[in-house]
Structure formats: structure tokens, C-alpha cells
Write an enzyme that holds these catalytic residues in place. Structure first.
Site: not given
Ligand code: ARG
Length: 460
Positions: A158, A279, A285, A292
């Protein structure tokens, strides 16, 4: 105006060019050029050997096709949309090379068995290539597992800390998934390694062809036994897309974890700069874009599967032009999964595991609660009762801001005088992992055994 197409005889008019473009497949089916030419070489040799065409003519065809193949590898072949597809483009190019005798190549053959042959050859080649790439990924996982048998991380259910596990055990879980993926692609080969050539348009041919010979020349294991099935079967591609979808699902799951593991919240890993991006606005970043993207590309692979299933669902036997829609999704899937496997392997190989941080996060939680309950159960307290005692102690700790390993022995003695001071060792994450020695568990011995089995599997 007369219709100049290879099939133009019965037409009085030509297609309008935009309609012609709609029907053409050369923009994408040229990816099969090499296989189309190889299939034609086998067909031409067979036509010669069976005496269907003159042996010298067959040799001329073979020589011309071999030259075309060499020119293709040199990037010299130019295809033309007015020649519709790869099959007719090659035939036109062959005609330019060897003259009218090129017209004999299509004896006892149709584009229907020809295109099916190309697809089988293309996919068979790429299945082998994909299995090799997967083998590399599996090697990477085993090497990482070996390195991290004793690296402790939180195991989750979970998405809550559940019990500490070995990071090696985690890597071996994915090894198992990718091994099954590889086995599915192997099985896929058995349905792909079959020659449809000789089925002709749908019904076979009156010419005395030798299907065994062409199959052998192209390196196929078997031949289709039914000509209708041969030209309209795309099951092998649906199987491939299904297998690819499962593979992408597995890759997407591990990528999802890599993305969260390099978050500020976890900091379990640091991805290499070579697999990360920045970024354009936020200078600090470092983004896990590649992970992804693999997660994102899973969508297009599932889409390709559903697209082909839908194309196939109402097709009457045998060939229908709808079948031309079987190609782009297959090519896209081959290309997507091939590079994704390599990217994932590279990302895993080059990342840094922040071992201390992983361990620390198993020490600032209650993932050792099961250890305490098991300890009491071993001393004869019924497990349900033990569970209740530990549950209320966890509640007490959350209220006082403590963890189980901080509770003094005097308090433990109040709960049960069966508790001795060996409890502090039992509560350590490392001990918890080490002792989970049931077959297939996360105990170090078990993980080492999995690694041994995997190594044998990888060398066989
Ligand atoms: N380009 C076609 C395809 O990909 C080749 C087969 C054409 N056959 C036909 N009967 N029109 O399916």
C-alpha cells in the site's frame, strides 16, 4: 488516360494522386525492404530449380536482387509513392536493372503471401534481437542484486513501509518478470518462424512450386499448412504486441519506482547525469525524464495492441486491405521496446544507490513490528494476542514519538516477562531481513540462491 500500375491492365483511369497516397504503404513498409528482397531471392531460386522459369532467367533475377540488396544497405535505393508499396517498388527497381525478365519474378506469388512473408521475417529477426537486449537487462539486474544482497531497504505494501527487505531481492523480482517476458518472446518465435510463401493470393497455385525449398532458403522452421490462414494470420503480431505490452508494464512499474526513489522525499538513489535532464526555468532541477518516458511510452504500446486487435476483429477470410494497418504499430512497438530496454538497463547500471539513506528509512519506522510479534509468538503467545500487544505498543510509541527499538527493557517486561534483551537485535532491520530465510524470501541466503539460479539460467 491509361493506368500505368503493375496491376493497371483492367483500368481505364488512374487514381488521383491524393487517393493514391491514401492507399500507399511505401512510407512505412520500406522498413521491410531487406526482408522483401531476401524473400524474392528465395522465390526466384525456387522458380528456377523447379523449372517454372528458365534457370538462366532465375539467375538473372537473383543477381539483380542481390545488387538491389547491396544498394539498399548503402542507402542508395529510392522509393516512389506511385509504386504503392515495398513489393512493387522493388519489382520496378528490378525491372530497371534487369529488364522485362523481372516480370517473371511474380509468377506463382501474390503480394498477399509476399507481405505476410516479409512480416514474418521482420518480426522473427527482431524477436531474436529483443531477447538479446532483455538478456543484457537481466544480466544488469543480477549484477545489481549481487552487489546489494545486504543493502537494506523498506519493503512496501500500500506504499506504506511494511517490512525491511534486501535491495538484491527487489532487483531479483524484476529479473523474474523480465525472464518471463523473454520466455514469452521465445514462444512467440515458434508462431513467427513459419513460411506463408506459396499461399499465393489465398488459394495456392497451379504451378509446381516447392514451398519447403523457399522456407529453407529463408531459414524458416515450418510452413503454413493452410493457404487461407497463411495470408490472413496476424496472430503472431498480436502475440508480439501482447508480450510487448506486458514487458512495458513491467518496465513502467520499475520506472515508477525509480522516479519516486530519486524524489526529495526518498533520496534512495541518484540517477546518473547521463540519464537525467534539467529544467529550462528551475536551475536546481534534475529530472528522471527517461524513466518517465518509458512509463509514458507504455501507453502507445498498449494502443498498438488494441489497434491491431480492432483491425482484425471482423475481417473475413482471406486478405483485406485493412491488413495494411498491421505494420506501423508493429514497427513502432519494436522500436519503442528495443530502445526502452536499453535505456532502462543503462539507467540502472549507472545510478548510485544511497545505501545509508535506504537503511535509515527502515529505522525510522515501525517496519520491525512483525519481528516483535513473531518474537512473542515464538515464545508461545498466540500470534493474534502478540499482534494486539505490539499494536498497542506501536500506538503508544506514535504518541510519544518513539520507535520500538527505543522502548526500554523495563517497559517490555511490563508487557511480557518473556521478552529478554535479545529483542534489540531482533528489532534491527538487518536481522529482520537476514532471518527471513523461507524459500523465496528476502533472507540473504535466499537471495544468494536466487542469484545462483539466475546465473545458471543466463548461461544456459
Ligand atoms: N501493401 C499491402 C499490405 O501491406 C501489400 C499487400 C497488397 N495486396 C493486395 N491484394 N492489395 O497489406
Amino acid at each position: 488516360m491509361k493506368n500505368e500500375k503493375l496491376w493497371g491492365g483492367r483500368f481505364e483511369q488512374s487514381l488521383e494522386s491524393w487517393v493514391e497516397e491514401f492507399g500507399a504503404s511505401i512510407t512505412f513498409d520500406q522498413k521491410m525492404a531487406e526482408f522483401d528482397i531476401k524473400g524474392s531471392i528465395a522465390h526466384a531460386k525456387m522458380l528456377g530449380q523447379t523449372g517454372i522459369i528458365d534457370l538462366v532467367e532465375a539467375e538473372t533475377l537473383v543477381k539483380g536482387l542481390e545488387e538491389l540488396l547491396a544498394e539498399y544497405h548503402e542507402g542508395k535505393l529510392v522509393f516512389d509513392v506511385t509504386n504503392e508499396d515495398i513489393h512493387m517498388n522493388i519489382e520496378v527497381l528490378l525491372t530497371q536493372k534487369v529488364g522485362a525478365v523481372a516480370g517473371k519474378l511474380h509468377t506463382a506469388r501474390s503480394r498477399n503471401d509476399q507481405v505476410a512473408t516479409d512480416m514474418h521475417l521482420y518480426l522473427k529477426y527482431h524477436l531474436g534481437d529483443i531477447i538479446e537486449r532483455l538478456s543484457h537487462l537481466r544480466h544488469v539486474l543480477v549484477a545489481l542484486a549481487e552487489k546489494h544482497v545486504k543493502t537494506i531497504m523498506p519493503g512496501y505494501t500500500h506504499l506504506q513501509h511494511a517490512q525491511p527487505i534486501s535491495l538484491g531481492h527487489y532487483f531479483m523480482a524484476y529479473y523474474s518478470m523480465f525472464t518471463r517476458d523473454s520466455e514469452r518472446f521465445e514462444f512467440n518465435i515458434s508462431h513467427t518462424d513459419i513460411s506463408p510463401l506459396g499461399a499465393a493470393a489465398l488459394a495456392g497455385t497451379t504451378f509446381p512450386i516447392d514451398r519447403e525449398l523457399t522456407a529453407e532458403l529463408m531459414g524458416f522452421e515450418a510452413i503454413y499448412t493452410n493457404s487461407l490462414d497463411a495470408v490472413s494470420d496476424r496472430d503472431f503480431i498480436v502475440e508480439f504486441l501482447t508480450n510487448a505490452s506486458l514487458l512495458m508494464m513491467h518496465m513502467s512499474r520499475i520506472c515508477e519506482e525509480l522516479v519516486s526513489w530519486c524524489s526529495n522525499e526518498c533520496q534512495y538513489i541518484t540517477l546518473s547525469d547521463t540519464f537525467s535532464t534539467g529544467s529550462s526555468i528551475m536551475p536546481q532541477k534534475k529530472n528522471p525524464d527517461m524513466a518517465e518516458l518509458i512509463r509514458g511510452k507504455t501507453g502507445r504500446v498498449y494502443g498498438n495492441l488494441f489497434s491491431l486487435l480492432t483491425v482484425m476483429k471482423s475481417l473475413p477470410l482471406a486478405y483485406n486491405k485493412d491488413l495494411q494497418e498491421d505494420k506501423e504499430g508493429m514497427f513502432d512497438t519494436v522500436e519503442t521496446i528495443s530502445v526502452s530496454i536499453d535505456i532502462l538497463a543503462g539507467m540502472l547500471e549507472s545510478m548510485t544507490v544511497n545505501e545509508e539513506r535506504m537503511l535509515y528509512s527502515t529505522e525510522k519506522d515501525f517496519s520491525n513490528a512483525t519481528e516483535l510479534a513473531d518474537y512473542l509468538a515464538t515464545k508461545g503467545i498466540p500470534f493474534r494476542k502478540a499482534h494486539e500487544i505490539v499494536g498497542s505498543l506501536v500506538l503508544e510509541c506514535t504518541q510519544s514519538g518513539n520507535f520500538l527499538q527505543d522502548v526500554p527493557l523495563s517497559r517490555y517486561k511490563e508487557l511480557s516477562d518473556l521478552i529478554e534483551d535479545d529483542i534489540y537485535d531482533v528489532l534491527q532491520s538487518k536481522t529482520a531481513v537476514e532471518r527471513r530465510n523461507s524459500y523465496g524470501g528476502t533472507g540473504f541466503m535466499q537471495v544468494l540462491q536466487q542469484i545462483d539460479q539466475a546465473k545458471t539460467q543466463l548461461t544456459s
